[in-house]
Design an enzyme around this catalytic site. Structure first.
Site, short mmCIF file in Angstrom:
data_model
loop_
_atom_site.label_atom_id
_atom_site.label_comp_id
_atom_site.label_asym_id
_atom_site.label_seq_id
_atom_site.Cartn_x
_atom_site.Cartn_y
_atom_site.Cartn_z
N ASN A 9 48.96 -43.11 11.72
CA ASN A 9 47.68 -43.76 11.44
C ASN A 9 47.06 -44.21 12.78
O ASN A 9 47.66 -45.02 13.50
CB ASN A 9 47.93 -44.96 10.52
N HIS A 12 43.87 -47.96 14.82
CA HIS A 12 43.75 -49.01 15.84
C HIS A 12 43.39 -48.49 17.23
O HIS A 12 43.12 -49.27 18.13
CB HIS A 12 44.99 -49.90 15.81
N HIS A 45 41.89 -44.77 7.93
CA HIS A 45 41.38 -45.59 6.82
C HIS A 45 39.91 -45.86 7.08
O HIS A 45 39.55 -46.59 8.00
CB HIS A 45 42.18 -46.90 6.76
N ARG A 47 37.30 -47.88 6.15
CA ARG A 47 37.06 -49.12 5.40
C ARG A 47 35.59 -49.27 5.06
O ARG A 47 34.73 -48.78 5.80
CB ARG A 47 37.52 -50.32 6.23
N ARG A 51 35.33 -51.29 10.08
CA ARG A 51 35.74 -52.13 11.22
C ARG A 51 36.48 -51.34 12.30
O ARG A 51 36.56 -51.77 13.43
CB ARG A 51 36.60 -53.30 10.73
N GLU A 72 42.41 -42.62 3.92
CA GLU A 72 42.58 -43.78 3.03
C GLU A 72 41.23 -44.40 2.76
O GLU A 72 40.42 -44.57 3.68
CB GLU A 72 43.45 -44.84 3.71
N THR A 103 45.79 -53.93 4.56
CA THR A 103 45.97 -53.72 3.13
C THR A 103 47.15 -54.55 2.64
O THR A 103 48.29 -54.24 2.94
CB THR A 103 46.18 -52.22 2.84
N GLU A 153 52.13 -43.43 -2.59
CA GLU A 153 52.64 -43.97 -1.33
C GLU A 153 53.15 -45.37 -1.62
O GLU A 153 52.39 -46.24 -2.05
CB GLU A 153 51.55 -43.99 -0.25
N HIS A 192 53.64 -48.89 5.73
CA HIS A 192 53.09 -50.21 6.01
C HIS A 192 54.13 -51.11 6.67
O HIS A 192 55.20 -51.34 6.11
CB HIS A 192 52.53 -50.93 4.77
N1 PXP Z 1 49.77 -46.58 4.52
C1 PXP Z 1 48.66 -47.20 4.04
C2 PXP Z 1 48.17 -46.80 2.70
C3 PXP Z 1 47.97 -48.17 4.80
O1 PXP Z 1 46.87 -48.77 4.30
C4 PXP Z 1 48.45 -48.45 6.11
C5 PXP Z 1 47.71 -49.45 6.95
O2 PXP Z 1 46.42 -49.00 7.20
C6 PXP Z 1 49.59 -47.77 6.56
C7 PXP Z 1 50.24 -46.87 5.75
C8 PXP Z 1 50.14 -48.00 7.93
O3 PXP Z 1 50.57 -49.31 8.06
P1 PXP Z 1 50.92 -49.87 9.51
O4 PXP Z 1 49.67 -49.80 10.31
O5 PXP Z 1 51.39 -51.25 9.23
O6 PXP Z 1 51.99 -48.97 10.06
#
Ligand code: PXP
Length: 242
Positions: A9, A12, A45, A47, A51, A72, A103, A153, A192
């Site tokens: 992901n 960031h 994601h 959003r 953001r 996402e 999330t 997931e 997550h």
């Molecule tokens: N899976 C989903 C559905 C999420 O919303 C997120 C966070 O955006 C992640 C995985 C990844 O989580 P993390 O950034 O904490 O590794």
């Protein structure tokens, strides 16, 4: 045991870029590193408040990469229409609340079947695989199966954030949920809050086919480089899988 896919992901990278409002660091540069180190997929994601990742980012990423893109977003008509135009490989529906930092919990599928089912059907018509981000609870998995989700997931946030006894309990919920989903014929993913220290136990759940990891890896990349941290994560999860 079969290998587990590692989706990264990169939200960031965009968070950092947006902090100054310019072009640096460019999420596309991250995508190219993911390709070089053989990540299995890219997750972003989009959003509602945009953001971090923006519509243009998703469009560019899909255009620029051969890797599968998992998008996402919140389960409402506006966001589903955007997904149908952008055509990622998969969409993961997540609950969204503007005040949250990330999330916080899984999607309440049970009780929302009537709302979610047509959204899932719309995505599937466009040949987009549909994943639902859920807490590891029997009723959520059952509801996801009933409305035709391809993937669940499992939200590992509670497992990742807690310690000792509660952690053990959370792990047992995740193991049980993965088995139930697999029995329904749904593909199981998880993510997550995963990091180098907590990922092995999750990676060793054999029904889990894919992990999606973001914040920790992007943070670590500041110190060790994105390619290096992905390769280290890959080696930890592959070891856990043996
Ligand atoms: N899976 C989903 C559905 C999420 O919303 C997120 C966070 O955006 C992640 C995985 C990844 O989580 P993390 O950034 O904490 O590794």
């Amino acid at each position: 045991m079969k290998n587990i896919r590692l989706g990264i992901n990169i939200d960031h990278v965009a968070t950092l870029r947006n902090a100054r409002g310019g072009m640096h660091p460019d999420p596309i540069r991250a995508v190219k590193i993911l390709e070089e180190v053989h990540a299995d997929g890219i997750t972003v994601h989009l959003r509602e408040d945009r953001r971090h990742i923006k519509d243009e980012d998703v469009k560019n990423i899909i255009q620029e990469t051969f890797l599968p893109v998992n998008l996402e977003l919140a389960g409402n008509n506006e966001m589903i229409n955007i997904a149908c135009l952008l055509k990622p490989n998969a969409v993961c529906l997540v609950p969204e609340n503007r005040a949250e930092v990330t999330t916080e919990g899984g999607l309440a599928v049970a009780g929302q079947e009537k709302k979610l089912k047509p959204l899932i059907q719309k995505l599937k018509k466009e040949k987009i695989r549909v994943s639902l981000f859920v807490d590891p609870k029997n009723e959520e998995i059952e509801a996801a199966a009933n409305i035709g989700a391809d993937i669940v997931e499992l939200h590992t946030g509670r497992y990742s954030d807690t310690i000792s006894n509660i952690k053990k309990k959370e792990l047992s919920h995740l193991i049980k949920a993965a088995k139930i989903a697999d029995n329904y014929g749904i593909e199981v993913h998880a993510g997550h809050g995963l990091n180098f220290s907590n990922v092995a136990k999750i990676a060793s759940i054999k029904q889990i086919k894919e992990l999606n990891i973001g914040h920790f890896l992007i943070g670590e990349a500041i110190f060790s480089g994105l390619g290096n941290v992905i390769q280290k994560m890959r080696s930890i999860i592959d070891d856990a899988r043996k």
